[in-house]
Design a protein around this motif. Structure first.
Motif: not given
Ligand code: FE2
Length: 358
Positions: A261-264, A282-286, A342-345, A349-352
């Motif tokens: 997340e910090e280094n995306a 679950l959405g997805h990562i930006c 699953l762990r991200w959420c 942590l942020a999702t779209e």
């Protein structure tokens, strides 16, 4: 007791992890440098604390992982004083005990393959780790490293064949797929040392083995005389530098969600789930790129060649497979998101989500 037999296919070397159930203290016999990442991952999986790496002798066919494990796991290095090796934390004498929790291994002097060979017998005499002194239906060569066939015959007969017949033999190598034997079996069936074979029979056979020079001897012996210290770590053992990755016991490089997340912006995030999951709850990562796993090989050219790749799926299984696929096409700079979406959420942590999609 916790016990794992580990194998290095390149050198056909066995390593042995022994752990005490209650204290979680452990020892590792004859680690191989190229397998240190794997061995450390297994140690972590099992919740063990590695106290000692023990080398049965100065190996000629592989570099010991003792030094690399010292750096990675904080373990100490022990080898026999007679080995002549430098830089160990402890120099073992015959009959000395190496304790882990409530258990111990006792060092047996079994010279002959090399001058400094030790075997290690478990406290209850149920298992013996023989290094290259006694192999399954065979034995180590005696034609270099101050080897002596007469001495090896004496070592095997006086120190190993007097153990209980039921004592399981775990050798340093096997080249034919045999993993375990017993003292009773080797006394009966070892074609060099068993049955009624005399020392003269043995020395006669050992003089005519006609073995080639070990391929790695010129690298391995000098390194092992310093307990595995090499001038520089090679590509097989140096960790990737683009992120603080961890190596799983399944052989997958994994990345921590918070680091991602910090280094995306410094990586390419490739979501290998199916389209309905991308649009699912679950959405997805930006800024992730959606390439379903089944299309990854064909569409890998869409990915920038100069930025590392982080693969993502629901729980971390398909993304692990994605790193294998990318590795096969030359993308070594990739890692799987540990625990997936699953762990991200779960970590908030942020999702779209799908509703924000065009
Ligand atoms: Fe050896």
């Amino acid at each position: 007791m916790i016990f794992r037999q580990l194998f290095d296919p390149q050198s056909s070397t066995f390593s042995y992890l022994l752990g005490d159930e209650s204290s979680r203290e452990a020892v590792l016999i004859d680690p191989v440098l190229e397998q240190v990442r794997r061995d450390f991952a297994v140690i972590e999986d099992l919740g063990l604390r590695l106290l000692w790496s023990l080398d049965t002798h100065v190996h000629a066919d592989h570099v010991t992982g003792a030094r690399a494990l010292q750096k990675r796991a904080g373990s100490q290095i022990a080898i026999s004083r007679a080995s002549g090796a430098q830089g160990a934390d402890r120099y073992l004498e015959p009959e000395e005990r190496v304790t882990f929790g409530t258990r111990y291994l006792r060092a047996l002097a079994t010279p002959g393959h090399t001058r400094g060979c030790l075997s290690f017998v478990l406290d209850d005499l149920s298992r013996v780790f023989t290094g290259d002194s006694l192999l399954i239906r065979s034995c180590g060569r005696t034609d270099f490293q101050e080897g002596s066939a007469v001495l090896l015959y004496k070592s095997v007969h006086q120190s190993l064949f007097c153990l209980p017949d039921s004592c399981l033999v775990y050798p340093g190598h096997d080249y034919r797929g045999l993993c375990t034997s017993s003292i009773g079996e080797e006394k009966r069936f070892n074609p060099r040392l068993g049955g009624a074979r005399s020392v003269a029979d043995f020395t006669g056979s050992m003089e005519h083995l006609g073995l080639p020079h070990p391929k790695k001897i010129d690298v391995a012996v000098p390194a092992n005389l310093h307990c595995g210290a090499l001038g520089t770590e090679g590509p097989a053992t140096a960790d990737p530098q683009w992120a603080p990755l961890s190596f799983s016991s399944a052989g997958i490089w994994e990345i921590d969600p918070r680091w991602l997340e910090e280094n995306a912006a410094s990586v390419q995030i490739v979501d290998v789930r199916e389209p309905h999951e991308w649009h699912g709850p679950l959405g997805h990562i930006c800024h992730a790129i959606a390439i379903p796993l089944g299309q990854l090989k064909e569409r890998a050219a869409e990915l920038a060649p100069d930025r590392p790749i982080v693969t993502v799926c629901r729980a971390g299984g398909r993304s692990a497979q994605a790193t294998v696929i990318l590795g096969h096409i030359g993308r070594g700079d990739c890692a799987s998101l540990a625990g997936g979406m699953l762990r991200w959420c779960a970590e908030g942590l942020a999702t779209e989500d799908a509703r924000n999609d065009p």
